[in-house]
Scaffold this active site. Structure first.
Site, mmCIF file in Angstrom:
data_model
loop_
_atom_site.group_PDB
_atom_site.id
_atom_site.type_symbol
_atom_site.label_atom_id
_atom_site.label_comp_id
_atom_site.label_asym_id
_atom_site.label_seq_id
_atom_site.Cartn_x
_atom_site.Cartn_y
_atom_site.Cartn_z
ATOM 1 N N ARG A 15 -8.238 -11.560 10.978
ATOM 2 C CA ARG A 15 -7.690 -10.287 11.415
ATOM 3 C C ARG A 15 -8.602 -9.137 10.997
ATOM 4 O O ARG A 15 -9.465 -9.291 10.133
ATOM 5 C CB ARG A 15 -6.289 -10.073 10.819
ATOM 6 C CG ARG A 15 -5.221 -10.957 11.410
ATOM 7 C CD ARG A 15 -3.893 -10.810 10.661
ATOM 8 N NE ARG A 15 -3.934 -11.402 9.327
ATOM 9 C CZ ARG A 15 -2.907 -11.402 8.474
ATOM 10 N NH1 ARG A 15 -1.779 -10.809 8.823
ATOM 11 N NH2 ARG A 15 -3.025 -11.977 7.305
ATOM 12 N N LYS A 74 -5.756 -7.920 4.382
ATOM 13 C CA LYS A 74 -5.361 -8.647 3.181
ATOM 14 C C LYS A 74 -5.857 -7.943 1.924
ATOM 15 O O LYS A 74 -6.775 -7.131 1.948
ATOM 16 C CB LYS A 74 -5.911 -10.082 3.218
ATOM 17 C CG LYS A 74 -5.246 -10.957 4.262
ATOM 18 C CD LYS A 74 -3.742 -11.070 4.045
ATOM 19 C CE LYS A 74 -3.388 -11.879 2.826
ATOM 20 N NZ LYS A 74 -1.918 -11.957 2.603
ATOM 21 N N TYR A 93 -2.226 -4.709 2.828
ATOM 22 C CA TYR A 93 -1.248 -5.517 2.104
ATOM 23 C C TYR A 93 -1.808 -5.795 0.712
ATOM 24 O O TYR A 93 -2.979 -6.144 0.567
ATOM 25 C CB TYR A 93 -0.990 -6.843 2.829
ATOM 26 C CG TYR A 93 -0.240 -6.692 4.133
ATOM 27 C CD1 TYR A 93 1.085 -6.271 4.145
ATOM 28 C CD2 TYR A 93 -0.863 -6.956 5.346
ATOM 29 C CE1 TYR A 93 1.772 -6.113 5.337
ATOM 30 C CE2 TYR A 93 -0.179 -6.810 6.541
ATOM 31 C CZ TYR A 93 1.141 -6.385 6.534
ATOM 32 O OH TYR A 93 1.804 -6.227 7.716
ATOM 33 N N HIS A 95 0.632 -7.058 -2.269
ATOM 34 C CA HIS A 95 1.426 -8.128 -2.893
ATOM 35 C C HIS A 95 1.102 -8.247 -4.386
ATOM 36 O O HIS A 95 0.868 -9.336 -4.913
ATOM 37 C CB HIS A 95 1.195 -9.456 -2.184
ATOM 38 C CG HIS A 95 1.526 -9.434 -0.723
ATOM 39 N ND1 HIS A 95 2.804 -9.244 -0.253
ATOM 40 C CD2 HIS A 95 0.737 -9.555 0.377
ATOM 41 C CE1 HIS A 95 2.800 -9.260 1.076
ATOM 42 N NE2 HIS A 95 1.566 -9.438 1.478
ATOM 43 N N GLU A 117 3.361 -3.401 2.508
ATOM 44 C CA GLU A 117 4.640 -4.100 2.382
ATOM 45 C C GLU A 117 5.705 -3.315 1.641
ATOM 46 O O GLU A 117 6.864 -3.725 1.622
ATOM 47 C CB GLU A 117 4.442 -5.468 1.721
ATOM 48 C CG GLU A 117 4.131 -5.451 0.238
ATOM 49 C CD GLU A 117 2.639 -5.323 -0.064
ATOM 50 O OE1 GLU A 117 2.271 -5.480 -1.246
ATOM 51 O OE2 GLU A 117 1.852 -5.067 0.881
ATOM 52 N N SER A 132 5.983 -10.088 9.454
ATOM 53 C CA SER A 132 7.133 -10.949 9.149
ATOM 54 C C SER A 132 7.649 -11.624 10.417
ATOM 55 O O SER A 132 8.013 -12.808 10.401
ATOM 56 C CB SER A 132 8.249 -10.129 8.506
ATOM 57 O OG SER A 132 7.858 -9.629 7.257
ATOM 58 N N ASP A 268 3.085 -15.428 -0.340
ATOM 59 C CA ASP A 268 2.231 -14.305 -0.730
ATOM 60 C C ASP A 268 2.917 -13.392 -1.741
ATOM 61 O O ASP A 268 2.282 -12.503 -2.317
ATOM 62 C CB ASP A 268 1.742 -13.509 0.482
ATOM 63 C CG ASP A 268 2.853 -13.045 1.390
ATOM 64 O OD1 ASP A 268 4.039 -13.225 1.034
ATOM 65 O OD2 ASP A 268 2.554 -12.502 2.466
#
Length: 370
Positions: A15, A74, A93, A95, A117, A132, A268
């Site tokens: 991506r 990511k 993102y 996480h 997120e 999601s 994740d």
């Protein structure tokens, strides 16, 4: 503002953080968009597609070094930590509650880390929802694939056939991921049960599915009973910004039938199953006590063209606001975006991350971990 888009280097992640269409929008507004060469190749966007709309091609180092606002998909991995710095805003993102090394790196660098997120508005989690949705649908695909014999499974078709019972898919968690997993599994004619701890959500799901799926309030006995019946179990639980709760223990693996498959979409955020650990598309399955686990940590990365477009559709308005107004002004004006701030000035800002690492510097030093 100088906005950089870098090539993802996490294994098997194709991506890219911004489509050429999104770059064009920012360029038209007078901003400079720097794109690392080859960043969009895996998602179907060539370097020429970016230069055609006015973006500038750069090296990896230049993209990081010149960025005021850096857009990724990511979270940075260790090789990218040296690029983090105090005067950088990172929008991706993160996480963090499941990633202490990255949290420490962001704090050490003083980077302003805004996590997709945890951006939250009155609709929910607008920057997490698209991925999601895709992850939930891909979970159903994973069940269909890995229950077959070529997929390493017992040789079952998810939807059965006339005269042969379909597979039983248990979805734990009735949010966006769980709903989408159930919808697609039902579309493939599986027998689907959804568990959720919220009676209100169960009623909503009952109406949504019109009786096509079993919808049950989750408790310990119900969970044990449904685990014993399931051919595939989808872990779809989420607590925004926090480590995922463990809803299936190692001891409960003994309840599952031989050949059953666990699919952990929450991996994740640390995983919904006690025995989970992250895997990749290259080697997605591992076995614990005879039960196969599918724990690919970047499931939407398997469909990079679809997921890149869906992500940019969601993030572009926030990018435009930060670029047009400046990051500080945008955070002040937009409470939803402000909730995305996870780290700033060497401290943890987001409460869920502070609870995960109570020994690290934070704005919530007096909090007791939940």
């Amino acid at each position: 503002m100088r906005i950089s888009v870098v090539k993802e280097i996490k294994p098997q992640e194709a991506r890219v953080g911004l489509t050429p269409g999104g770059a064009a929008d920012l360029v038209r507004s007078g901003h400079t968009v720097l794109v690392e060469r080859g960043a969009g190749d895996g998602a179907g966007f060539s370097d020429d597609d970016y230069t055609a709309v006015g973006a500038h091609l750069t090296s990896q180092a230049e993209a990081w070094e010149r960025a005021e606002l850096l857009v990724k998909v990511k979270e940075p991995i260790a090789a990218e930590y040296p690029f983090l710095r105090e005067d950088l805003t990172l929008f991706t993102y993160l996480h963090l509650a499941a990633d202490r090394p990255l949290t420490e790196a962001l704090l050490a660098a003083g980077t302003l880390g805004i996590a997709y997120e945890t951006v939250q508005d009155n609709t929910g989690l607008p920057l997490l929802t698209p991925m999601s949705e895709l992850a939930g649908r891909l979970a159903a695909h994973a069940a269909a694939t890995h229950l077959t014999m070529p997929g390493g499974g017992p040789g079952m078709l998810l939807g059965g056939s006339p005269g042969v019972a379909p597979c039983r898919v248990l979805v734990i968690g009735g949010g966006v991921v769980g709903t989408q997993a159930a919808l697609l599994a039902l579309g493939m004619q599986a027998e689907v049960t959804i568990l959720d701890t919220s009676g209100k959500r169960i009623r909503e799901l009952d109406i949504l599915f019109g009786g096509r799926a079993r919808t049950l309030v989750s408790d310990a006995q119900t969970l044990d009973t449904e685990l014993a019946r399931a051919d595939a179990v989808v872990g779809a639980v989420l607590v925004p910004g926090r480590a995922a709760p463990k809803v299936v223990s190692r001891a409960q693996l003994a309840l599952l039938k031989p050949g059953a498959l666990l699919i952990d979409v929450a991996i994740d955020q640390g995983g919904a199953f006690e025995t989970s650990r992250p895997t990749t598309y290259e080697s997605p399955i591992f076995t614990v006590e005879g039960i196969r686990h599918y724990c690919v940590a970047n499931m939407p990365g398997g469909v990079p063209q679809t997921s890149t477009k869906a992500l940019t559709n969601a993030t572009l308005a926030y990018l435009r606001q930060m670029a047009d107004q400046g990051v500080d002004a945008a955070l002040t004006a937009n409470p939803a975006l402000a909730l995305g701030v996870n780290t700033r000035d060497g401290r943890i800002v987001y409460p869920g991350v502070a609870d995960a690492f109570p020994d690290l510097p934070s704005l919530h030093a007096d909090r007791v971990p939940a």
